[in-house]
Design a protein around this motif. Structure first.
Motif, PDB file in Angstrom:
ATOM      1  N   HIS A  35      77.449  24.035  38.389  1.00  0.00           N
ATOM      2  CA  HIS A  35      77.357  25.484  38.613  1.00  0.00           C
ATOM      3  C   HIS A  35      78.574  26.196  38.028  1.00  0.00           C
ATOM      4  N   SER A  39      78.651  28.931  34.993  1.00  0.00           N
ATOM      5  CA  SER A  39      79.214  30.281  35.180  1.00  0.00           C
ATOM      6  C   SER A  39      80.281  30.574  34.128  1.00  0.00           C
TER       7      SER A  39
ATOM      8  N   TYR B  25      72.165  27.100  39.786  1.00  0.00           N
ATOM      9  CA  TYR B  25      72.643  28.237  38.980  1.00  0.00           C
ATOM     10  C   TYR B  25      71.464  29.099  38.530  1.00  0.00           C
ATOM     11  N   GLU B  43      78.009  32.850  45.709  1.00  0.00           N
ATOM     12  CA  GLU B  43      77.571  31.569  45.152  1.00  0.00           C
ATOM     13  C   GLU B  43      77.794  30.408  46.115  1.00  0.00           C
TER      14      GLU B  43
END
Lengths: 363, 106
Positions: A35, A39, B25, B43
């Motif tokens: 993740h 990002s 994601y 997140e």
């Protein structure tokens, strides 16, 4: 707050705070790292410079300790964390008192038959329980006399002989099995049980086969690599290798023949046998870490002889009290296998953490 | 209130994967895109919620190769679809109720 500004340092802080079983830990870390990378890639593609993108992503993700607290703890992770603390203390004592290594196995060996009658619902006579307590104490005291070198074990001691005394080494390694086979043969002949002898031989052959297959043949290269062959055997080692199995097997033989001294002899045999077994297991433990198989499968190899003996005895109808035998194996397994499993889990946790730290310092 | 927020987060996550399985994601990005960036979840709260949903049997996850990388991909289960339907109805009732109080037509 951890104050982490890079992805790697954030993951290190996150890993330290996370209380989870290694399987789940690996998954969570992989997912989180994915993740964070996505990002960072998205921000970099949008025109940011990689360093500031990484700082922004880490800040946006939040505090690693809080995130870890939200994800955990899981039950296995908590048990493993407590175990790791206790094992850590034990490991600090062990170099100063090497005989402590034999105690958990000895305790398991002694606790299993002591608790088994209770678990199976049968009456446990006070005498039986006391005799096992006696044996347990005897093991603790006698274990001090066991040959202990750094990383020593029954098989490594025998292996050290191979360099210059291969014949003696071969006899030393085969000794316990020859002893057990002889004791069994003596007892069977003394009782006139030719059939019983025929039934018992597979047990001896299976145990011998296990040690030949797992300990003697494949790890020769590992023994050499680990420098075991270079270490000269001490007189204590020689005495230990010869005396411990000889006394144990002689006692077993006498017990099988019977007589008034049978129970005390059984206790002595159990004590010596336990020492030999515990020290041998130490060696197997070291070797199985090098086996290219799943750690759980490798760990189960340790119990192969016991399982083999149980199967053969059960098949041949040689179990005098099967209702005791099954709880014995279960209790013994719980006492010994669970700590081994937790220790493996802790080793994996440490390896994950050290890999993350290495990556963190590289960046 | 915290329970209500948690329920809404779970509803959003279940809704995000109802058409096709996705990784963490992608789920967050999909929610941003569909809501014109109105739904911008913190997140760090998404992964604990995904794990909870999986533990409760509402999502199932597996490692898959996505865009040349190994990813943990989440898919909604039958039980998850049922839960999503229930949550949606409860949400609509709430929206209708609030709109009524505010004097707006839905």
């Amino acid at each position: 707050m951890s104050g982490a500004t890079s992805m790697a340092s954030w993951l290190v802080a996150f890993d330290s705070a996370l209380v989870a079983h290694p399987d789940r830990r690996e998954r969570i870390l992989a997912e989180t790292e994915d993740h964070l990378r996505d990002s960072v890639a998205a921000r970099t593609t949008a025109g940011g410079d990689p360093e500031s993108a990484e700082r922004q992503v880490v800040a946006a993700f939040g505090d690693p300790e809080e995130t870890a607290a939200e994800l955990g703890p899981d039950v296995l992770g908590s048990v493993q964390a407590r175990w790791a603390r206790a094992a850590g203390r034990f490991d600090r004592w062990r170099p100063r008192h090497p005989w402590l290594g034999a105690v958990p196995t000895a305790a398991a060996l002694m606790a299993a038959p002591t608790l088994a009658p209770l678990a199976s619902g049968g009456p446990a006579s006070l005498f039986t329980v006391l005799s096992f307590v006696f044996v347990w104490l005897a093991v603790g005291v006698a274990a001090r006399a066991v040959p202990v070198q750094p990383g020593s074990g029954f098989w490594s001691q025998a292996t050290t002989w191979r360099a210059d005394r291969p014949v003696a080494a071969g006899w030393a390694m085969a000794g316990p099995f020859v002893g057990i086979a002889s004791a069994y043969a003596i007892a069977a002949v003394a009782h006139g049980h030719g059939l019983a002898l025929a039934r018992g031989l597979p047990v001896v052959l299976m145990m011998s086969g296990f040690f030949v297959a797992v300990v003697v043949v494949p790890p020769r290269r590992w023994h050499r690599a680990a420098g075991f062959l270079a270490r000269p055997p001490t007189m204590r080692a020689v005495v230990g290798i010869v005396v411990v199995p000889t006394v144990a097997t002689a006692c077993v033989g006498l017990v099988m023949i019977g007589g008034r001294l049978a129970l005390p002899l059984l206790a002595v045999a159990a004590a010596f046998g336990t020492i030999a077994w515990a020290v041998a297991l130490g060696r197997v433990d070291r070797l199985r870490r090098r086996l290219p198989v799943n750690p759980a499968v490798a760990a189960s190899l340790r119990w192969a002889p016991l399982v083999a003996v149980a199967i053969v005895l059960a098949a041949s109808g040689g179990l005098p009290r099967p209702s005791w035998f099954v709880p014995t194996l279960v209790i013994f397994g719980a006492i010994r296998v669970l700590p081994v499993t937790l220790r493996n889990a802790e080793a994996r946790r440490r390896s994950i953490a050290s890999e993350l730290r290495a990556r963190s310092s590289a960046t | 209130m915290a329970d209500s927020l948690r329920a809404e987060l779970e509803m959003l996550l279940l809704a995000a994967v109802r058409r096709e399985p996705a990784h963490g994601y992608a789920i967050i990005e999909e929610m941003r895109r569909r809501s014109d960036a109105v739904v911008d979840l913190p997140e760090s709260s998404v992964y604990p919620a995904l794990h909870r949903l999986e533990r409760d049997g509402l999502l199932a996850s597996s490692w898959e190769e996505v865009g040349g990388r190994r990813r943990r991909v989440y898919a909604i289960t039958k039980q998850g679809r049922t839960r999503l339907g229930e949550r949606r109805m409860a949400w609509r009732r709430l929206v209708d109720g609030v709109s009524g109080v505010l004097g707006e037509a839905t």
